[in-house]
Design a protein around this motif. Structure first.
Motif, short mmCIF file in Angstrom:
data_model
loop_
_atom_site.label_atom_id
_atom_site.label_comp_id
_atom_site.label_asym_id
_atom_site.label_seq_id
_atom_site.Cartn_x
_atom_site.Cartn_y
_atom_site.Cartn_z
N ASP A 192 25.80 27.98 35.38
CA ASP A 192 26.43 28.05 34.06
C ASP A 192 27.68 28.90 34.09
N ARG A 193 27.63 30.03 34.79
CA ARG A 193 28.80 30.91 34.89
C ARG A 193 29.02 31.25 36.35
N VAL A 194 30.28 31.14 36.77
CA VAL A 194 30.66 31.45 38.15
C VAL A 194 31.74 32.51 38.13
N TYR A 195 31.59 33.50 38.99
CA TYR A 195 32.59 34.54 39.19
C TYR A 195 33.23 34.34 40.57
N LEU A 196 34.52 34.15 40.61
CA LEU A 196 35.26 34.09 41.86
C LEU A 196 36.10 35.36 41.93
N THR A 197 35.83 36.18 42.91
CA THR A 197 36.53 37.45 43.02
C THR A 197 37.53 37.42 44.18
N SER A 198 38.48 38.29 44.11
CA SER A 198 39.47 38.47 45.18
C SER A 198 40.28 37.20 45.42
N VAL A 199 40.72 36.57 44.34
CA VAL A 199 41.55 35.37 44.45
C VAL A 199 43.01 35.83 44.55
N ASN A 200 43.30 36.47 45.69
CA ASN A 200 44.65 36.97 45.92
C ASN A 200 45.30 36.21 47.08
N ASN A 201 46.54 36.58 47.38
CA ASN A 201 47.27 35.84 48.40
C ASN A 201 46.86 36.20 49.83
N TYR A 202 45.92 37.10 50.00
CA TYR A 202 45.36 37.36 51.32
C TYR A 202 44.14 36.48 51.56
N ASP A 203 43.25 36.46 50.60
CA ASP A 203 42.03 35.65 50.74
C ASP A 203 42.30 34.17 50.51
N SER A 224 31.37 28.27 32.34
CA SER A 224 32.26 29.41 32.31
C SER A 224 32.68 29.78 33.73
N LEU A 225 33.97 30.04 33.89
CA LEU A 225 34.51 30.45 35.17
C LEU A 225 35.30 31.72 34.97
N VAL A 226 34.99 32.75 35.75
CA VAL A 226 35.72 34.01 35.71
C VAL A 226 36.35 34.21 37.08
N MET A 227 37.67 34.29 37.11
CA MET A 227 38.39 34.52 38.36
C MET A 227 39.09 35.87 38.27
N THR A 228 38.95 36.66 39.34
CA THR A 228 39.62 37.95 39.38
C THR A 228 40.41 38.06 40.68
N TRP A 229 41.33 38.98 40.69
CA TRP A 229 42.10 39.24 41.90
C TRP A 229 42.25 40.74 42.06
N ASN A 230 42.62 41.17 43.24
CA ASN A 230 42.86 42.59 43.48
C ASN A 230 44.10 42.76 44.32
N THR A 231 44.56 43.98 44.41
CA THR A 231 45.80 44.25 45.15
C THR A 231 45.56 44.59 46.61
N GLY A 232 44.31 44.62 47.05
CA GLY A 232 44.01 44.90 48.44
C GLY A 232 44.04 46.38 48.75
N LEU A 235 49.00 39.99 45.88
CA LEU A 235 49.30 39.40 44.58
C LEU A 235 48.27 38.32 44.26
N GLN A 236 48.31 37.82 43.04
CA GLN A 236 47.43 36.71 42.71
C GLN A 236 47.78 35.52 43.60
N ALA A 237 46.77 34.76 43.98
CA ALA A 237 47.00 33.55 44.77
C ALA A 237 47.78 32.55 43.93
N VAL A 238 48.60 31.74 44.57
CA VAL A 238 49.40 30.74 43.87
C VAL A 238 48.52 29.80 43.03
N PRO A 239 47.38 29.30 43.55
CA PRO A 239 46.53 28.46 42.70
C PRO A 239 46.00 29.21 41.48
N PHE A 240 45.70 30.48 41.62
CA PHE A 240 45.26 31.32 40.50
C PHE A 240 46.34 31.34 39.42
N LEU A 241 47.59 31.58 39.84
CA LEU A 241 48.70 31.62 38.88
C LEU A 241 48.90 30.25 38.22
N ALA A 242 48.77 29.18 38.99
CA ALA A 242 48.94 27.83 38.44
C ALA A 242 47.86 27.53 37.39
N LEU A 243 46.62 27.90 37.69
CA LEU A 243 45.54 27.68 36.73
C LEU A 243 45.73 28.54 35.48
#
Length: 155
Positions: free
Chosen positions: A35-46, A120-128, A134-142
């Motif tokens: 029902d709810r998914v958390y995707l963490t660390s959706v940055n340009n490294y991962d 529900s989808l929760v996406m987060t990112w971090n600065t490392g 930075l946020q991953a390009v697909p993250f920014l597009a979404l």
């Protein structure tokens, strides 16, 4: 208990764990939904997109020009062993190809993660660790797509 380390994990049914937190890798979650998914660390490294400034797990910071030493070595060996007189080694080409393939694979994996969410989808990112991610390009597009198409005008 860690999911994915025994034969008992085959046929995992997330509905049996309603109200509980289930931690799974994106690889292990293929074919499953929550029902709810958390995707963490959706940055340009991962989740790199082969953009300038992206860094890659297989590349050592101390290697000249951030070359992927494993891929470069394999390309050199292939050129040496080739019977084709027009095949030669070109420095950096194997690294660039490896970057693109890695970015493709990570984009596919991000898609798998996103499509596991029913409601529900929760996406987060971090600065490392160094604060330079930075946020991953697909993250920014979404995020851009969501902001353009889901503005709440009833408030």
């Amino acid at each position: 208990r860690f999911t994915g380390f025994s034969d008992d994990d085959l046929g995992f049914d997330p509905d049996k764990y309603r109200g509980r937190v289930v931690v799974a890798t994106a690889h292990k979650s293929k074919g499953l939904e929550w029902d709810r998914v958390y995707l963490t660390s959706v940055n340009n490294y991962d989740f790199p997109s082969a953009e300038p400034g992206d860094s890659y797990i297989a590349e050592a910071w101390f290697a000249r020009d951030n070359l992927n030493l494993q891929e470069e070595t394999l390309a050199q060996l292939q050129a040496i062993l080739s019977d084709d007189p027009f095949t030669w080694y070109q420095e950096g080409q194997a690294t660039n190809e490896a970057r693109l393939e890695y970015a493709r694979e990570r984009l596919r994996l991000l898609y798998v993660g996103i499509t596991r969410a029913r409601r529900s989808l929760v996406m987060t990112w971090n600065t490392g660790r160094r604060g330079n991610q930075l946020q991953a390009v697909p993250f920014l597009a979404l995020q851009h797509h969501w902001e353009e198409n889901h503005n709440d005008t009833t408030a």
